[in-house]
Design an enzyme around this catalytic site. Structure first.
Site, mmCIF file in Angstrom:
data_model
loop_
_atom_site.group_PDB
_atom_site.id
_atom_site.type_symbol
_atom_site.label_atom_id
_atom_site.label_comp_id
_atom_site.label_asym_id
_atom_site.label_seq_id
_atom_site.Cartn_x
_atom_site.Cartn_y
_atom_site.Cartn_z
ATOM 1 N N GLU A 56 -8.224 -1.544 0.634
ATOM 2 C CA GLU A 56 -8.147 -0.397 -0.267
ATOM 3 C C GLU A 56 -9.089 -0.643 -1.444
ATOM 4 O O GLU A 56 -8.737 -1.341 -2.397
ATOM 5 C CB GLU A 56 -6.716 -0.205 -0.749
ATOM 6 C CG GLU A 56 -6.565 0.994 -1.679
ATOM 7 C CD GLU A 56 -5.737 0.684 -2.918
ATOM 8 O OE1 GLU A 56 -5.293 1.634 -3.573
ATOM 9 O OE2 GLU A 56 -5.539 -0.505 -3.227
ATOM 10 N N ASP A 70 -4.103 -4.610 -0.449
ATOM 11 C CA ASP A 70 -4.041 -3.804 -1.655
ATOM 12 C C ASP A 70 -5.078 -4.275 -2.678
ATOM 13 O O ASP A 70 -5.362 -5.479 -2.786
ATOM 14 C CB ASP A 70 -2.636 -3.938 -2.261
ATOM 15 C CG ASP A 70 -2.463 -3.124 -3.522
ATOM 16 O OD1 ASP A 70 -2.439 -1.885 -3.417
ATOM 17 O OD2 ASP A 70 -2.349 -3.731 -4.607
ATOM 18 N N ASP A 104 -2.746 -9.876 -17.102
ATOM 19 C CA ASP A 104 -1.673 -10.837 -17.334
ATOM 20 C C ASP A 104 -0.828 -11.074 -16.096
ATOM 21 O O ASP A 104 -0.003 -11.984 -16.065
ATOM 22 C CB ASP A 104 -0.793 -10.378 -18.498
ATOM 23 C CG ASP A 104 -0.121 -9.038 -18.243
ATOM 24 O OD1 ASP A 104 -0.621 -8.291 -17.391
ATOM 25 O OD2 ASP A 104 0.897 -8.761 -18.898
ATOM 26 N N ARG A 136 -2.758 -4.588 5.611
ATOM 27 C CA ARG A 136 -3.427 -3.670 4.710
ATOM 28 C C ARG A 136 -3.530 -4.366 3.357
ATOM 29 O O ARG A 136 -2.519 -4.716 2.746
ATOM 30 C CB ARG A 136 -2.652 -2.365 4.597
ATOM 31 C CG ARG A 136 -3.254 -1.366 3.606
ATOM 32 C CD ARG A 136 -2.645 -1.484 2.239
ATOM 33 N NE ARG A 136 -3.179 -0.515 1.290
ATOM 34 C CZ ARG A 136 -2.909 -0.523 0.007
ATOM 35 N NH1 ARG A 136 -2.101 -1.428 -0.513
ATOM 36 N NH2 ARG A 136 -3.439 0.378 -0.796
ATOM 37 N N ASP A 194 -2.411 -11.272 -13.011
ATOM 38 C CA ASP A 194 -3.367 -11.636 -11.965
ATOM 39 C C ASP A 194 -3.189 -13.063 -11.481
ATOM 40 O O ASP A 194 -2.985 -13.994 -12.279
ATOM 41 C CB ASP A 194 -4.799 -11.495 -12.479
ATOM 42 C CG ASP A 194 -5.387 -10.148 -12.143
ATOM 43 O OD1 ASP A 194 -4.609 -9.195 -12.027
ATOM 44 O OD2 ASP A 194 -6.604 -10.055 -11.995
ATOM 45 N N ASP A 230 -9.107 2.875 18.189
ATOM 46 C CA ASP A 230 -8.419 4.064 18.701
ATOM 47 C C ASP A 230 -7.044 4.274 18.069
ATOM 48 O O ASP A 230 -6.232 5.040 18.589
ATOM 49 C CB ASP A 230 -8.276 3.994 20.214
ATOM 50 C CG ASP A 230 -7.486 2.773 20.681
ATOM 51 O OD1 ASP A 230 -7.161 1.908 19.840
ATOM 52 O OD2 ASP A 230 -7.204 2.674 21.886
#
Length: 559
Positions: free
Chosen positions: A249, A223, A190, A221, A192, A44
């Site tokens: 995401e 990314d 590069d 959240r 990561d 909700d």
């Protein structure tokens, strides 16, 4: 985050708490999971994205102060959660001399877990989290477990080269199954991190728990989840914040998957639901966003939030635009990689706020560009109807545009967008009244009465219920009000809350409120300025008060 871009991200929020966070946070998150195990906070939430791309330039080092100051207004506008910026430092910078653009510091090439960043200081972040929680708005932190600013020296996180901690140290034939990580590289790779490495996994788990315990976080959240497995997110949440809210995401079109991957021939909906199933988290409804960008208004029915199966609708977090896809105030107009045309903005907000899924409102639409009053009205309509993520939706054929009936716990809504529908009687029985009309009739919403939400339209008999708020210590000009989840209680809008005028037992405040009989209701006490209804001084802490309305019933809360 933009599918191909080098800098991007998102943020959220959720319910009423105050320091210390421990037991109060757990009480407010009692409804944490869906029957299918999805961490959706009861389904909700109405979420405000609490920043835009250029905040680090338009309000450098001071955005947390803005959020703290606006916390009462954000709550009064009907938001239950806020998507916060990445809380960690980001020293990145870039410039493109060919077009005169530059940027950096937005959080998505983060540096370490230090909270003294370009949005403000560690102490200002804590003050903002306290103010938001105190107003009943739950912070959801944007987090970036996939990549960081590798080249910047003196990181607090020590990641020695050559030990598999960096994704870039692994052989990569081009696709992740044969790599040492479990997802796509970020741009060239590069920057990561190898999220599969035990040290990295434990490092983030500890930090996620820290955001919950010490920074008022009600959820996360995630990314760029195309860069790591959904199962890894489920593990992090299970260990650090199992009853928290989480959303991923996943901005990746089916055609971006390798030809041998089943997702290459799947639908946007199928890909999103698969990730959600593995992460046990909600997911941004890029299926709906894709139809908004590339289809007609009638095609919006094909978003994840319009799926016939409630198990699919309950995982949808809907949005119109965000810091990545839409424009932002300030330099270069922000990123605007997939902006919705302006003439569709009101239609899109009417749809996401009157339909299933959990809607996210973009900060700039709400507070910078003049859509605030329209969005406030839609939020009140949604709250009054009792629309949730898994509410039933029925689409009606035979009309232009989009026509749909949505069944909430309190009311039914009939939505007509760009439609030649003449009125509710063409598609539904019952007593409907006009709730909203805009854009020369291209946006119309009707609703039934405040009965059971089945379409019968009866308001039912009104009964008097006795309300009491204890320990309501106030300053001159302030009073105690009751606000809750029905139209009679203001639909969680403090501006429409009901004054408790009997102060004979001060600091106890009492009042009798007329309500439809036999309604299951939730409410809270608030201290609010009498002349300026947006100035909410305090929300009752902890879980909501609940009651079933009946003649002579009594209910109470306490500060």
């Amino acid at each position: 985050m933009k599918r191909y871009l080098r800098l991007a991200g998102l943020v959220l929020a959720l319910t009423p708490l105050a320091y210390p966070y421990g037991s109060l946070l757990e009480a407010a998150e009692a409804a944490g999971k869906s029957p299918n195990g999805v961490r959706y906070h009861g389904g909700d939430e109405i979420i405000l994205q609490g920043f835009h791309w250029n905040v680090v330039r338009t309000a450098p080092n001071n955005w947390y102060s803005t959020l703290a100051g606006m916390a009462p207004s954000i709550a009064a506008d009907g938001f239950s959660a806020i998507w916060m910026p990445v809380p960690w430092r980001d020293f990145s910078s870039w410039s493109d001399s060919s077009n005169g653009t530059s940027g950096g510091g937005e959080g998505y090439f983060w540096h370490d877990f230090n909270k003294n960043g370009r949005y403000g200081s560690d102490s200002l972040l804590k003050q903002a989290a306290s103010a938001l929680n105190g107003a009943g708005v739950k912070p959801i932190y944007d987090v970036v477990p996939n990549h960081m600013n590798r080249g910047y020296p003196d990181k607090e996180i020590n990641l020695p080269a050559g030990q598999g901690l960096w994704r870039n140290d692994c052989a990569d034939p081009g696709n992740y199954p044969n790599d040492c990580d479990d997802g796509d590289r970020f741009v060239g790779g590069d920057a990561d991190l190898n999220t599969g490495h035990p040290q990295n996994q434990a490092m983030f788990q500890q930090e996620f728990a820290n955001l919950r315990n010490n920074y008022g976080g009600a959820g996360l959240r995630f990314d760029f989840v195309r860069g790591y497995a959904g199962e890894r997110v489920d593990s992090w949440m299970g260990q650090a914040h199992d009853d928290g809210f989480c959303v991923g995401e996943l901005w990746k079109a089916p055609g971006e998957y390798p030809s041998w991957d089943w997702r290459n021939g799947a639908s946007w909906q199928q890909i999103l639901k698969d990730w959600s199933d593995r992460a046990k988290c909600t997911i941004f409804d890029f299926a709906l966003k894709e139809r908004m960008q590339n289809g007609s208004v009638s095609d919006w029915r094909h978003g994840l939030n319009g799926n016939p199966d409630p198990r699919w609708r309950e995982v949808a977090v809907t949005f119109v635009d965000n810091h990545d896809t839409g424009y932002s105030p300030g330099p270069n107009g922000g990123q605007h990689h997939w902006p919705l045309p302006d003439h569709l903005l009101k239609r899109a907000y009417a749809y996401i706020l009157a339909s299933p899924g959990m809607p996210v409102v973009y900060w700039s639409h709400m507070y910078d560009w003049g859509y605030g009053d329209f969005i406030r009205q839609l939020i009140q309509i949604r709250r009054a109807a009792g629309i949730k993520a898994d509410s039933a939706i029925q689409f009606h054929a035979g009309f232009s545009g989009l026509v749909a009936t949505v069944s909430g716990s309190q009311q039914q809504l009939l939505i007509a967008l760009d439609s030649n529908l003449e009125g509710p009687g063409q598609v539904a029985s019952g007593d409907f009244s006009q709730a909203l009309t805009s854009d020369n009739g291209q946006v119309r919403i009707w609703r039934t009465g405040t009965g059971t939400g089945t379409g019968s339209g009866g308001d039912g008999d009104l009964v008097s219920v006795n309300f009491r708020c204890d320990n309501g210590v106030t300053q001159p000009g302030d009073s105690v009000y009751a606000v809750g989840n029905s139209s009679e209680l203001g639909n969680w809008s403090p501006a429409a809350a009901v004054l408790l005028s009997d102060t004979s037992g001060y600091p106890t405040w009492r009042g009798a409120i007329s309500l439809p009989a036999q309604q299951a209701l939730e409410w809270k006490c608030i201290i609010r300025n009498e002349s300026n209804p947006t100035q909410v001084k305090s929300w009752q802490p902890g879980a909501n008060n609940s009651l079933t309305s009946a003649a002579g019933a009594s209910t109470s809360g306490s500060f």
